[in-house]
Structure formats: C-alpha cells, structure tokens
Design a protein around this motif. Structure first.
Motif, mmCIF file in Angstrom:
data_model
loop_
_atom_site.group_PDB
_atom_site.id
_atom_site.type_symbol
_atom_site.label_atom_id
_atom_site.label_comp_id
_atom_site.label_asym_id
_atom_site.label_seq_id
_atom_site.Cartn_x
_atom_site.Cartn_y
_atom_site.Cartn_z
ATOM 1 N N LYS A 33 0.833 -1.206 0.000
ATOM 2 C CA LYS A 33 0.000 0.000 0.000
ATOM 3 C C LYS A 33 0.873 1.264 0.000
ATOM 4 N N ASN A 34 1.933 1.232 -0.785
ATOM 5 C CA ASN A 34 2.848 2.360 -0.985
ATOM 6 C C ASN A 34 3.727 2.691 0.223
ATOM 7 N N LYS A 35 3.828 1.765 1.184
ATOM 8 C CA LYS A 35 4.691 1.938 2.352
ATOM 9 C C LYS A 35 5.774 0.865 2.321
ATOM 10 N N MET A 36 7.027 1.266 2.450
ATOM 11 C CA MET A 36 8.141 0.324 2.376
ATOM 12 C C MET A 36 8.163 -0.618 3.578
ATOM 13 N N PHE A 37 8.328 -1.928 3.276
ATOM 14 C CA PHE A 37 8.533 -2.891 4.352
ATOM 15 C C PHE A 37 9.854 -3.638 4.198
ATOM 16 N N ALA A 38 10.507 -3.493 3.052
ATOM 17 C CA ALA A 38 11.810 -4.133 2.850
ATOM 18 C C ALA A 38 12.577 -3.414 1.741
ATOM 19 N N LEU A 39 13.890 -3.377 1.908
ATOM 20 C CA LEU A 39 14.790 -2.807 0.907
ATOM 21 C C LEU A 39 15.935 -3.800 0.743
ATOM 22 N N VAL A 40 16.193 -4.216 -0.491
ATOM 23 C CA VAL A 40 17.254 -5.200 -0.751
ATOM 24 C C VAL A 40 18.312 -4.567 -1.643
ATOM 25 N N GLY A 41 19.552 -4.717 -1.238
ATOM 26 C CA GLY A 41 20.679 -4.211 -2.009
ATOM 27 C C GLY A 41 21.927 -4.998 -1.657
ATOM 28 N N THR A 42 23.065 -4.439 -1.988
ATOM 29 C CA THR A 42 24.330 -5.075 -1.604
ATOM 30 C C THR A 42 25.196 -4.035 -0.906
ATOM 31 N N ARG A 43 26.017 -4.520 -0.007
ATOM 32 C CA ARG A 43 26.990 -3.681 0.676
ATOM 33 C C ARG A 43 28.230 -4.527 0.861
ATOM 34 N N ASN A 44 29.355 -4.013 0.418
ATOM 35 C CA ASN A 44 30.622 -4.771 0.459
ATOM 36 C C ASN A 44 30.469 -6.129 -0.216
ATOM 37 N N ASN A 45 29.757 -6.139 -1.340
ATOM 38 C CA ASN A 45 29.536 -7.339 -2.154
ATOM 39 C C ASN A 45 28.736 -8.429 -1.454
#
Length: 122
Positions: free
Chosen positions: A32-44
C-alpha cells in the motif's frame, strides 16, 4: 536464500509491489505504498533492511553478527540483515513477516482489513 527466492517471498505478500526509486541495484518492496523491505548489496554481500520492534532489534543485533542497526535507515526501527549464511532462512522469513505486519499496523483500519482478509494475518 538467493535474490530470486527472496524476491518471490516478498512479492507473495498481499498488495506487495517492487519499485526502484534509488536505482536498478536497490529493490524496494512496498505494501500500500509503504516500504517494508529494501534489498541491495553492501561490500559485495546481499542485504535486506526490515522494519523491526526496537527491543527485538537490539536483541537480534546482540545475537547475530549479520544483523545490524538499519543501514541508512532509522536505526531504532530498522535492521539490516546481511546474507552471509549465518542467519537461517526461516528466521529471515520471520523477520520479513514481522516487518510486513509492523508496516500494515500503521495503515488505516480499512486498508489493514483488506490485507488481513487476503493474507489471513492476525
């Protein structure tokens, strides 16, 4: 858990959407347009930011070296989990479920009901 498995689990949540507001290498999952997770990379290393109860967040950071206060997030209410193999997939899924539930708990009662009916969330 690899990215495709993680993505499938996150998108299986009712009304979950995927967006890339920070570029193609950062996946933002919303309900519903509210973030519940963010996925990325950090230091590979793949990482996920999740909303978390502050008391539980502190305990998790004490228990797991792969869980830290949220990277580039409100460190009281968000955690970062790094996929280094030290956190079981079942625990990762539990934390995702908790994040999802925390976010929907802040929505209007009508929106909460529509999600809970579809997901059987209590």
């Amino acid at each position: 858990m690899n990215y495709e498995e993680l993505k499938a689990y996150l998108l299986a949540k009712p009304f979950a959407t995927l967006d890339f507001p920070f570029g193609d290498d950062v996946s933002v999952f919303k309900v519903k347009n509210k973030m519940f997770a963010l996925v990325g990379t950090r230091n590979n290393v793949m990482m996920i930011n999740l909303k978390c109860d502050p008391d539980e967040a502190a305990a998790l950071c004490d228990i797991y070296s792969a869980i830290t206060p949220g990277y580039h997030m409100d460190k009281k209410h968000w955690i970062s989990l790094y996929f280094d193999g030290s956190v079981a997939d079942s625990e990762t899924m539990r934390l995702i479920d908790n994040s999802f539930n925390l976010v929907i708990s802040k929505l209007s009662k009508k929106e909460q009901l529509s999600i809970r009916l579809l997901n059987h969330v209590t």
